[in-house]
Design a protein around this motif. Sequence first.
Motif, PDB file in Angstrom:
ATOM      1  N   SER A 308      -4.567  -9.760   8.208  1.00  0.00           N
ATOM      2  CA  SER A 308      -3.992  -9.851   9.548  1.00  0.00           C
ATOM      3  C   SER A 308      -2.796  -8.926   9.719  1.00  0.00           C
ATOM      4  N   GLU A 309      -2.288  -8.384   8.600  1.00  0.00           N
ATOM      5  CA  GLU A 309      -1.054  -7.597   8.645  1.00  0.00           C
ATOM      6  C   GLU A 309      -1.223  -6.136   8.227  1.00  0.00           C
ATOM      7  N   ILE A 310      -2.297  -5.828   7.489  1.00  0.00           N
ATOM      8  CA  ILE A 310      -2.457  -4.478   6.946  1.00  0.00           C
ATOM      9  C   ILE A 310      -3.938  -4.188   6.757  1.00  0.00           C
ATOM     10  N   THR A 311      -4.322  -2.919   6.887  1.00  0.00           N
ATOM     11  CA  THR A 311      -5.721  -2.565   6.640  1.00  0.00           C
ATOM     12  C   THR A 311      -5.980  -2.563   5.140  1.00  0.00           C
ATOM     13  N   ILE A 312      -7.226  -2.776   4.767  1.00  0.00           N
ATOM     14  CA  ILE A 312      -7.553  -2.789   3.351  1.00  0.00           C
ATOM     15  C   ILE A 312      -7.372  -1.402   2.730  1.00  0.00           C
ATOM     16  N   GLU A 313      -7.594  -0.359   3.521  1.00  0.00           N
ATOM     17  CA  GLU A 313      -7.424   1.004   3.000  1.00  0.00           C
ATOM     18  C   GLU A 313      -5.958   1.275   2.635  1.00  0.00           C
ATOM     19  N   GLU A 314      -5.052   0.860   3.520  1.00  0.00           N
ATOM     20  CA  GLU A 314      -3.626   1.078   3.258  1.00  0.00           C
ATOM     21  C   GLU A 314      -3.167   0.228   2.074  1.00  0.00           C
ATOM     22  N   PHE A 315      -3.680  -0.985   1.995  1.00  0.00           N
ATOM     23  CA  PHE A 315      -3.308  -1.886   0.904  1.00  0.00           C
ATOM     24  C   PHE A 315      -3.767  -1.322  -0.439  1.00  0.00           C
ATOM     25  N   ILE A 316      -5.006  -0.845  -0.502  1.00  0.00           N
ATOM     26  CA  ILE A 316      -5.516  -0.269  -1.751  1.00  0.00           C
ATOM     27  C   ILE A 316      -4.710   0.966  -2.143  1.00  0.00           C
ATOM     28  N   LYS A 317      -4.309   1.747  -1.158  1.00  0.00           N
ATOM     29  CA  LYS A 317      -3.465   2.910  -1.444  1.00  0.00           C
ATOM     30  C   LYS A 317      -2.157   2.477  -2.108  1.00  0.00           C
ATOM     31  N   ASN A 318      -1.552   1.422  -1.593  1.00  0.00           N
ATOM     32  CA  ASN A 318      -0.274   0.943  -2.130  1.00  0.00           C
ATOM     33  C   ASN A 318      -0.409   0.407  -3.551  1.00  0.00           C
ATOM     34  N   ILE A 319      -1.425  -0.420  -3.783  1.00  0.00           N
ATOM     35  CA  ILE A 319      -1.543  -1.016  -5.112  1.00  0.00           C
ATOM     36  C   ILE A 319      -2.063  -0.006  -6.139  1.00  0.00           C
TER      37      ILE A 319
END
Length: 524
Positions: A308-319
């Motif tokens: 609800s807060e972030i796209t999965i693509e952006e999240f995977i980039k961060n982790i």
Amino acid sequence: MYKEKSEHKIVLFGDSITKDYASYFQKEITNKYPEKNYEIINLGVASESSRDGLKRLDDVLVLKPDIVVIGFGMNDWRDGCDGRYGVSKIEYKKNLTYMVEEFEKIGTRVLLNTLSPSYNFENDKYNEQTKEYSNVVRRIARATKIKIIDIEIFWERDIPNLKDGLRDYLHPNKKGYQLISKYLTLIVPRKHTTVLWQYNGGYAKCNYRCPYCYYIGMHEEEDRFTGYMDQWHERFKESFGNQSLIFYLAFGEPTIGKEFPNILKMIEQETKWKLRITTNASSNLELLANSKLAKEKRLFINASFHPSEITIEEFIKNISYLRDSGIEVSVVYVAYLPFLKRLEDDIRLFSEHGFVVHVRRYQGKYKDKIYPWAYTDEEKQFIAKYMDDISIKNMLNQQDNLGDMVFSGFDFFIVDNAGNIGYDSNAFTPYTKDRAVFGNIHTGNFRPMLYPTKYPGYYQATTDGVSNLLSSGLKQLEGNNILHFAKQGGVYKDENGKIIYKNLEKDFNNVNIRKEYYFSSKDN
């Protein structure tokens, strides 16, 4: 360069009881921890007191054990005309304290045994001196901040008719030695203490507003840190002594508090301290990646994915950035009802990028229903496919843990931003005795349990909470706690990099499987 000391060599140092339980212990700990490749050295000598043990101390120290279990006392309380026995409680305390200090000087982790019972068959009564000398052991443990294996307490719990575990007035029989071995195997491998620290308050501020958050609408807008970091640093050292500590930050978004950079610096200074964080991986990524803790493999990240807060693509980039910086990362995914349609696709994408997903059941209210109890059987079966065994049994099909024996209070604690110390976040209610049941870190009255005890709460809602249940049979969580927890239940990355979900093809309609995993009867 920092290098964590591996614990391999265990010395058992004591009298005839030590000498005789060693074979039971070696067999049991080897069976449960084959991956540890423990070397067990039996240095128990019949008829010795702590006074005799001191004469051998230098020969033991030269072995430089990683762990030593000290078990003297049964020959100390006994009076004898030859001068070998009859060591007073004052001298006994002095002798054991000296042993503890000398082993800690060479970096050995020290554990003390209390005494097993002694029974006078002629007079048909128990020798109370064993209790008095066991109390000396407990006082030493509190003074030196070390752990004990409280054989006296465990014996009373497991063998109500105490003499049933004895072969004569001093020595255990097979049943007694098996009991000693059981609890040594349970406690000796537990090499660290975990401090779940609400450094910024119980309802710490967060930069997200997830609709399924435990603390929805309750997050503080401001920092709630109290005191000074140097003060906290000294109090933690005073309270836990030479123990290996894992600080766990998991409330709100831990990385955005003003004092978070100083927490990193505090932990970096102590080579036996580590840090775990549950974070949404949206802030301070460079600070984490460039920290000394990351470089020394003392930092572990549980990254909570919030669609609800972030796209999965952006999240995977961060982790991926965190993982590329050498930080061990797991993904936490809450099975919130609106997310179930996308759950499998998201897990597939995480797997393609080499990330293990820990699926958690949703706790809270949705459309006037209370979860996890309101999940339909079909929803539960779907979620369980991606869960490890223990998460299904203890969390999805939630079990009542009131009165269960736990390590919380023994080597796992919660500390709030005022320094109050309790069991864990599920038994830490404001304005109750449990909030500061173990004292306050700033007032010097910290009194942990010296042995596992009954849990005062109802439900263990976290991986650490469940792993602290003795009934779970889980090993103490090491490294990334969620990855270690999930692996013990069948969710892990294999040696070829493939993500394994053990229950993916399991038939949860099968009656026997439903019973094994605590699914309710189909008739309900």
